[in-house]
Design a protein around this motif. Structure first.
Motif, PDB file in Angstrom:
ATOM      1  N   GLU A   3     -38.331  -7.792   1.305  1.00  0.00           N
ATOM      2  CA  GLU A   3     -38.046  -6.492   0.433  1.00  0.00           C
ATOM      3  C   GLU A   3     -37.120  -6.886  -0.820  1.00  0.00           C
ATOM      4  OE1 GLU A   3     -35.571  -5.014   3.660  1.00  0.00           O
ATOM      5  OE2 GLU A   3     -36.988  -3.028   3.606  1.00  0.00           O
ATOM      6  N   SER A   4     -37.493  -5.912  -1.587  1.00  0.00           N
ATOM      7  CA  SER A   4     -36.622  -6.282  -2.975  1.00  0.00           C
ATOM      8  C   SER A   4     -35.119  -5.963  -2.829  1.00  0.00           C
ATOM      9  CB  SER A   4     -36.985  -5.356  -4.113  1.00  0.00           C
ATOM     10  OG  SER A   4     -36.866  -4.010  -3.732  1.00  0.00           O
ATOM     11  N   ARG A   5     -34.068  -6.238  -3.472  1.00  0.00           N
ATOM     12  CA  ARG A   5     -32.882  -5.971  -3.456  1.00  0.00           C
ATOM     13  C   ARG A   5     -32.609  -4.344  -3.249  1.00  0.00           C
ATOM     14  NH1 ARG A   5     -28.385  -4.799  -6.932  1.00  0.00           N
ATOM     15  NH2 ARG A   5     -26.468  -5.386  -6.321  1.00  0.00           N
ATOM     16  N   TYR A   6     -33.391  -3.848  -4.477  1.00  0.00           N
ATOM     17  CA  TYR A   6     -33.364  -2.141  -4.382  1.00  0.00           C
ATOM     18  C   TYR A   6     -33.757  -1.495  -3.073  1.00  0.00           C
ATOM     19  CZ  TYR A   6     -34.925   2.722  -5.744  1.00  0.00           C
ATOM     20  OH  TYR A   6     -34.890   3.808  -5.647  1.00  0.00           O
ATOM     21  N   GLU A   7     -34.930  -2.222  -2.315  1.00  0.00           N
ATOM     22  CA  GLU A   7     -35.351  -1.857  -1.102  1.00  0.00           C
ATOM     23  C   GLU A   7     -34.269  -1.845  -0.071  1.00  0.00           C
ATOM     24  OE1 GLU A   7     -38.825  -3.644  -1.228  1.00  0.00           O
ATOM     25  OE2 GLU A   7     -40.282  -1.977  -1.400  1.00  0.00           O
ATOM     26  N   ARG A   8     -33.602  -3.049  -0.202  1.00  0.00           N
ATOM     27  CA  ARG A   8     -32.545  -3.119   0.947  1.00  0.00           C
ATOM     28  C   ARG A   8     -31.167  -2.339   0.604  1.00  0.00           C
ATOM     29  NH1 ARG A   8     -33.835  -8.308  -0.716  1.00  0.00           N
ATOM     30  NH2 ARG A   8     -31.612  -8.933  -1.469  1.00  0.00           N
ATOM     31  N   ILE A   9     -30.938  -1.984  -0.487  1.00  0.00           N
ATOM     32  CA  ILE A   9     -29.939  -0.894  -1.024  1.00  0.00           C
ATOM     33  C   ILE A   9     -30.448   0.338  -0.177  1.00  0.00           C
ATOM     34  CG2 ILE A   9     -28.718   0.348  -2.643  1.00  0.00           C
ATOM     35  CD1 ILE A   9     -28.801  -2.104  -4.228  1.00  0.00           C
ATOM     36  N   LEU A  10     -31.581   0.813  -0.624  1.00  0.00           N
ATOM     37  CA  LEU A  10     -32.138   2.089  -0.016  1.00  0.00           C
ATOM     38  C   LEU A  10     -31.976   2.100   1.564  1.00  0.00           C
ATOM     39  CD1 LEU A  10     -34.788   3.518  -2.033  1.00  0.00           C
ATOM     40  CD2 LEU A  10     -32.489   3.611  -2.410  1.00  0.00           C
ATOM     41  N   ARG A 202     -38.982  11.110 -10.020  1.00  0.00           N
ATOM     42  CA  ARG A 202     -38.975   9.837  -9.310  1.00  0.00           C
ATOM     43  C   ARG A 202     -37.952   9.231  -9.033  1.00  0.00           C
ATOM     44  NH1 ARG A 202     -45.067   8.497 -11.788  1.00  0.00           N
ATOM     45  NH2 ARG A 202     -45.684  10.666 -11.225  1.00  0.00           N
ATOM     46  N   GLN A 203     -37.672   7.918  -9.222  1.00  0.00           N
ATOM     47  CA  GLN A 203     -36.439   6.903  -9.463  1.00  0.00           C
ATOM     48  C   GLN A 203     -35.445   7.706  -8.502  1.00  0.00           C
ATOM     49  OE1 GLN A 203     -35.630   8.029 -13.839  1.00  0.00           O
ATOM     50  NE2 GLN A 203     -35.310   5.713 -13.857  1.00  0.00           N
ATOM     51  N   GLY A 204     -35.811   8.005  -7.423  1.00  0.00           N
ATOM     52  CA  GLY A 204     -35.112   8.246  -6.046  1.00  0.00           C
ATOM     53  C   GLY A 204     -33.782   9.027  -6.520  1.00  0.00           C
ATOM     54  N   PRO A 205     -32.619   8.206  -6.258  1.00  0.00           N
ATOM     55  CA  PRO A 205     -31.156   9.118  -6.347  1.00  0.00           C
ATOM     56  C   PRO A 205     -30.899   9.383  -7.764  1.00  0.00           C
ATOM     57  CG  PRO A 205     -30.848   6.699  -5.853  1.00  0.00           C
ATOM     58  CD  PRO A 205     -32.451   6.868  -5.922  1.00  0.00           C
ATOM     59  N   LEU A 206     -31.806   8.808  -8.859  1.00  0.00           N
ATOM     60  CA  LEU A 206     -31.273   8.786 -10.092  1.00  0.00           C
ATOM     61  C   LEU A 206     -31.585  10.146 -11.104  1.00  0.00           C
ATOM     62  CD1 LEU A 206     -31.543   5.282 -11.483  1.00  0.00           C
ATOM     63  CD2 LEU A 206     -29.490   6.471 -10.480  1.00  0.00           C
ATOM     64  N   ARG A 207     -33.033  10.599 -10.357  1.00  0.00           N
ATOM     65  CA  ARG A 207     -33.561  12.028 -11.116  1.00  0.00           C
ATOM     66  C   ARG A 207     -33.723  12.849 -10.004  1.00  0.00           C
ATOM     67  NH1 ARG A 207     -35.054  13.204 -15.974  1.00  0.00           N
ATOM     68  NH2 ARG A 207     -34.914  10.896 -16.507  1.00  0.00           N
ATOM     69  N   LEU A 208     -32.665  13.832  -9.894  1.00  0.00           N
ATOM     70  CA  LEU A 208     -32.403  14.742  -8.803  1.00  0.00           C
ATOM     71  C   LEU A 208     -32.902  16.104  -9.412  1.00  0.00           C
ATOM     72  CD1 LEU A 208     -29.299  13.221  -6.727  1.00  0.00           C
ATOM     73  CD2 LEU A 208     -31.974  13.311  -6.454  1.00  0.00           C
ATOM     74  N   ARG A 209     -33.353  17.031  -8.701  1.00  0.00           N
ATOM     75  CA  ARG A 209     -33.366  18.430  -8.891  1.00  0.00           C
ATOM     76  C   ARG A 209     -32.073  19.266  -8.818  1.00  0.00           C
ATOM     77  NH1 ARG A 209     -39.568  18.847  -6.802  1.00  0.00           N
ATOM     78  NH2 ARG A 209     -40.715  18.895  -8.492  1.00  0.00           N
ATOM     79  N   ASP A 314     -29.452  -2.626 -11.079  1.00  0.00           N
ATOM     80  CA  ASP A 314     -30.352  -3.491 -10.925  1.00  0.00           C
ATOM     81  C   ASP A 314     -31.800  -3.105 -10.926  1.00  0.00           C
ATOM     82  OD1 ASP A 314     -30.899  -6.310 -10.032  1.00  0.00           O
ATOM     83  OD2 ASP A 314     -31.583  -5.544  -8.287  1.00  0.00           O
ATOM     84  N   ARG A 315     -32.199  -1.873 -10.128  1.00  0.00           N
ATOM     85  CA  ARG A 315     -33.714  -1.574 -10.127  1.00  0.00           C
ATOM     86  C   ARG A 315     -34.170  -0.778 -11.524  1.00  0.00           C
ATOM     87  NH1 ARG A 315     -37.811  -0.175 -10.669  1.00  0.00           N
ATOM     88  NH2 ARG A 315     -39.509   0.991  -9.423  1.00  0.00           N
ATOM     89  N   TRP A 316     -33.416  -0.034 -12.206  1.00  0.00           N
ATOM     90  CA  TRP A 316     -33.669   0.935 -13.166  1.00  0.00           C
ATOM     91  C   TRP A 316     -33.200   0.582 -14.564  1.00  0.00           C
ATOM     92  CZ3 TRP A 316     -37.325   3.662 -10.957  1.00  0.00           C
ATOM     93  CH2 TRP A 316     -36.944   4.049  -9.658  1.00  0.00           C
ATOM     94  N   GLY A 317     -32.456  -0.537 -14.770  1.00  0.00           N
ATOM     95  CA  GLY A 317     -31.782  -1.126 -16.129  1.00  0.00           C
ATOM     96  C   GLY A 317     -30.906  -0.233 -16.275  1.00  0.00           C
ATOM     97  N   TRP A 318     -31.041   0.123 -17.896  1.00  0.00           N
ATOM     98  CA  TRP A 318     -29.805   1.025 -18.094  1.00  0.00           C
ATOM     99  C   TRP A 318     -29.872   2.377 -17.881  1.00  0.00           C
ATOM    100  CZ3 TRP A 318     -25.419  -1.224 -19.817  1.00  0.00           C
ATOM    101  CH2 TRP A 318     -25.422  -2.663 -20.038  1.00  0.00           C
ATOM    102  N   VAL A 319     -29.130   3.034 -17.121  1.00  0.00           N
ATOM    103  CA  VAL A 319     -29.274   4.499 -17.040  1.00  0.00           C
ATOM    104  C   VAL A 319     -28.003   5.355 -17.612  1.00  0.00           C
ATOM    105  CG1 VAL A 319     -30.819   4.038 -14.776  1.00  0.00           C
ATOM    106  CG2 VAL A 319     -28.342   4.416 -14.754  1.00  0.00           C
ATOM    107  N   GLU A 320     -28.339   6.516 -17.872  1.00  0.00           N
ATOM    108  CA  GLU A 320     -27.434   7.405 -18.502  1.00  0.00           C
ATOM    109  C   GLU A 320     -26.290   8.128 -17.272  1.00  0.00           C
ATOM    110  OE1 GLU A 320     -28.999  10.818 -20.366  1.00  0.00           O
ATOM    111  OE2 GLU A 320     -27.236  11.751 -20.183  1.00  0.00           O
ATOM    112  N   VAL A 321     -24.910   7.738 -17.303  1.00  0.00           N
ATOM    113  CA  VAL A 321     -24.181   8.272 -16.243  1.00  0.00           C
ATOM    114  C   VAL A 321     -23.466   9.705 -16.822  1.00  0.00           C
ATOM    115  CG1 VAL A 321     -24.365   6.433 -14.573  1.00  0.00           C
ATOM    116  CG2 VAL A 321     -22.508   6.796 -16.344  1.00  0.00           C
ATOM    117  N   ALA A 322     -23.451   9.635 -18.320  1.00  0.00           N
ATOM    118  CA  ALA A 322     -22.604  10.700 -18.759  1.00  0.00           C
ATOM    119  C   ALA A 322     -23.295  10.646 -20.302  1.00  0.00           C
ATOM    120  CB  ALA A 322     -21.128  10.314 -19.143  1.00  0.00           C
ATOM    121  N   GLY A 323     -23.164  11.995 -20.758  1.00  0.00           N
ATOM    122  CA  GLY A 323     -23.714  12.332 -22.088  1.00  0.00           C
ATOM    123  C   GLY A 323     -22.389  13.124 -22.813  1.00  0.00           C
TER     124      GLY A 323
END
Lengths: 579, 579
Positions: A3-10, A202-209, A314-323
């Motif tokens: 598995e990929s590192r991301y899959e091992r993290i999940l 998508r993007q699992g824990p990164l794009r939540l409703r 690792d999996r998603w590259g640069w992600v926004e954590v604050a605006g």
């Protein structure tokens, strides 16, 4: 392990209970996650660290408030969310599925992240294929992301689940301004859940409703900006900035970035520096974050300038954590207009200003005698005359109303000079807005290490949970009972703690490493004799021997002051990594 | 002052920013409140105290989890809320207003608090007048209190705003049971927002449409109940109980109440004792709370026994601040059934049990030769034979299938004895459920004092916010600068702090008293000389003089260990109460 590192993290997150899909037993719902015992508390610890750094560090400057999740319709009408908080949606006329129109383009290799509405439409005009069945997709529409509900029985009021905690702050601003005795500069912070009805998350824990925000609305007078004393130590901090259109990041102090106009106001710059400090406290390396300026054409409807705080995962590259947005007076003005309430603040002049006041009256009969049927129109215009026009009229001998020269002899004009000590204005707002769930993910992604075929999760000591693991070397001869007493003792020192007696000591260390417990306390036969215990560091697997009476001090130094393990006791020959 | 005490409390809460109606500038929405700077943080402190007492005090026994507010429909169908979470509503056919049917009766002097559905209906059959226009009201219906929304675009899934945090816990139970390595007894706690769409909420801060719950679902094996070590110190605690039908409270230890069957299980009893300790920590006097047993006929659909923790507040009398329910296996069974997942746990037998296993097979041709067209029916019946029936058949020479005696010579029967080491069962659940907002109100109500025409709010030191006020005696001669340094110093000790330099010192003490700041630190001319400062106690208005270097220790003892002010320094002649 293929598995990929991301899959091992999940897999780790699920298996050890950090987070996993909500309603798992019902097959899950996209865009929602549950936090298990390991994750919920780390999340709470991140929140408490933010509270300490962004609120408690600024007494009498930044205050916490709390408003409901369910919000009456007027508020999100005034905020612009009912009209503008939308994403482009497109439906396949053949397979009937819904897609987010810009994501479809991106999946087909078109960089649509910063696309305008017109650009998007032009792609669809040329024809875009359905990613699912290959048919040609229709015309994108706008889909509103607010979750809607009704308040009260039956025909009731429309309500929304808030899409940002900010609006709750703006609607209580007036009350807070009074409570705080009309403070000139202050921030109101809120930590809480928000909902955004994403089209197809998508993007699992990164794009939540549904996720947790930590926001500050920082109110200030735009023409009297000066650094508040409590922000002074932030001015020399270096910000890592990637400005619009630029290809490489620059490092500028807050003061430089504000002076050059790169960052639109001083308070924003200071709070941006604090945001960097927060990430450093959370163990995110400096090379793994920067501030990205949002292109003008992509600014949210309320923003004059927005900087996104980007973190590398690792999996998603640069992600926004604050605006960070400079919202100007958009929100307060709009709520003032929609509610009819005065949401202004008072600005005292440096010295009183002399203002000429003029009062114009007339005898309607006189005017009617001269202007006949035009009189009504002329009177309406006279009412709107500005003081300057009247004063000029007094010099000229006439004023102009509805295009007609009116002799000042037909008017009664009273002019006087008054002292004015200040004026009212609508405060401007700078907003840092953090997403806790993404930060937690970034922290797990950053801390996830693999060593000798085991997982070690290097979450920072101050947000780890539990903080201490207590292990008897073996489960007999009274070592277990003694270890349980240590658990109680450590808990009384104010640390969170777990006990494990099942299996070989090496396996137990491995289990603690996996969930990121920073330090293990091992009770062995020497402990029975002299009270000394072993401390083992999760990150180095090194061990030291510490006297029983030094345990509290050692844990405080290790967990609160980030001391090295080697400073805490005498080196101890490793026991147990492979047993 | 002609207003009632309750009105003066509400006025204080609004004026000083504890709480006030949500969306105030839009005229407010019934059933929602905002917390301002003074209230939000006290609320967070109450939550953190609960977390410490109910979660952190029980390592490896009670764990915190976190699930979303927005919940897919299946979960609240399985929980019974879609069908049962309703209140009786009635509409006036004349003025068209909605009312809660039982509240209308209560307002007309009929004690309808514990009324059954049938009793309620019989009142309305006889005719009840509209409280607003006097017309005769119609027949009550059931109104569902779940806030409804939709998840995903357009036709999407139905979702509800959770009405209790409990259901999120039940739906992740399976995952938690695995993560916790099949623990036999454990609790999962959750703190979070819930929504209940009340028909017409009154009682200000007490009946809210959105509020914060703190809940524990405590899972256990109902036939192997024994006190976990960490609960042992709770067994001798005295509970104050008013059982169903009884007229006066009894005081029984947890052990007694469980032995006598008054409290339905040991874990419930222990957690009830903890609930009392929590209220004591919050400064609620023991005579102001008791546990009230909910009459059997009024139990919620999931409950086998419910105790409400009642606290006395001035305006509303006894109000429920927590409910303790023995939910049995209702929820897990129902979710298992609705989801198709196995939500059972494993119970090991004390010693292995011998179980006879039998396996019956047959040659369909043989049976068809004998029973012709009935063969299919007979084979279906043979498949359902129980082991006992087969064993009895072996003794009799035949079994009975579909009413037909079948000779065992036509069957192949293999019987063997197997050792079984345990069995699966559905855990039972005891639930303490606290409402934070009501607790905060009870605490303000209890602490609200009036002294010499001023308000003093005696909130307990450990949840007060801010904890320390720093005041320069006067705003000149460097006293203000020195006081600001003290603010920074006190903040570094880990206390929340506020600074006030505006107006006479007496007025400033009064302002601190009003929001419940437990201790004031005053900087005067002697401080400039020798570093000593004055501490003033909110509750007694007494003052002591403390050396500068003793400040941290004095504050720790006063705020964390609840020391008396007089223990902290030398008595100081009061300065400033009337200046």
């Amino acid at each position: 392990v293929s598995e990929s590192r991301y899959e091992r993290i999940l897999d780790l997150c699920k298996r050890r209970g950090f987070f996993f899909q909500s309603a798992e037993i019902y097959g899950g719902v996209a865009g929602f996650i549950d936090y298990g015992p390991a994750g919920a508390r780390i999340k709470a610890n991140i929140i408490n660290l933010w509270r300490e750094m962004f609120i408690d560090s600024f007494p009498d400057l930044i205050y916490e408030v709390e408003t409901p999740v369910i919000t009456p319709e007027q508020i999100f009408k005034a905020s612009g969310h009912v009209d503008h908080f939308t994403d482009p949606i497109v439906r396949c006329p053949s397979c009937m599925r819904f897609f987010r129109a810009d994501h479809v383009l991106e999946e087909q290799g078109i960089p649509a992240g910063n696309i305008t509405e017109a650009e998007l439409m032009s792609y669809y005009d040329k024809g875009v294929k359905c990613p699912s069945c290959g048919a040609t997709l229709g015309k994108p529409e706008r889909f509103n992301l607010l979750f809607k509900t009704t308040i009260g029985p039956y025909e009731a009021t429309t309500g929304y689940i808030r899409a940002e905690t900010a609006q709750g702050i703006f609607t209580l601003y007036k009350r807070a301004y009074e409570v705080l005795r009309e403070k000139k500069v202050f921030g109101l912070a809120q930590i809480g859940r928000v909902g955004r009805n994403e089209i197809s998350p998508r993007q699992g824990p990164l794009r939540l409703r549904e996720f947790t925000q930590m926001e500050i609305e920082f109110f200030f007078d735009p023409i009297n900006i000066s650094c508040v004393a409590q922000f002074e130590n932030l001015l020399a901090e270096h910000l890592t900035l990637l400005t619009e259109g630029s290809q490489k990041v620059v490092h500028e102090t807050v003061q430089e970035a504000v002076n050059s106009g790169t960052v639109s106001n001083l308070y924003m710059g200071c709070l941006m520096a604090l945001g960097q400090r927060f990430l450093v406290q959370l163990g995110i390396p400096e090379e793994n974050f920067f501030y990205l300026e949002v292109p003008k054409k992509n600014l949210p409807h309320y923003s004059r300038q927005t900087w996104d705080l980007m973190v590398k995962v690792d999996r998603w590259g640069w992600v926004e954590v604050a605006g960070y947005s400079y919202r100007g007076d958009f929100d307060l003005k709009s709520h003032a207009q929609h509610s009819g309430e005065d949401l202004s603040a008072y600005r005292a002049y440096d010295r009183p200003v002399m203002k000429e006041k003029v009062n114009v009256t007339w005898d309607p009969k006189v005017l009617r005698g001269k202007y006949g049927t035009r009189t009504g129109e002329i009177i309406d215009a006279l009412k709107l005359l500005k003081p300057d026009e009247v004063l000029e009229g007094m010099r000229n001998g006439f004023v102009v109303a509805a295009g007609q020269k009116i002799s000042i002899s037909d008017l009664t004009i009273k002019a006087e000079v008054e002292k004015e000590y200040g004026e009212r204005f609508v405060p401007h707002v700078t907003e840092p807005s953090f997403g806790v769930d993404r930060i937690l993910y970034a922290l797990i992604d950053t801390g996830f290490m693999e060593r000798e075929g085991r997982i070690v999760l290097r979450v920072p000591r101050r947000v780890a949970y539990p903080q201490v693991g207590v292990l008897p070397l073996v489960k007999r001869d009274g070592l277990d009972a003694l270890a349980k007493k240590k658990v109680e003792e450590i808990r009384r020192y104010g640390f969170t703690v777990t006990y494990d007696e099942d299996g070989a000591i090496g396996r137990r260390y491995a289990r603690l490493d996996e969930i990121g417990v920073p330090v293990a306390v091992t009770v062995d036969y020497d402990t029975l004799r002299d009270g000394s215990i072993t401390l083992r560091d999760r990150d180095t697997w090194n061990q030291v021997r510490v006297k029983g009476e030094d345990l509290e001090d050692a844990l405080c130094r290790f967990l609160r002051l980030n001391a090295q393990l080697s400073e805490l006791g005498t080196p101890f020959t490793s026991q147990g990594e492979n047993t």
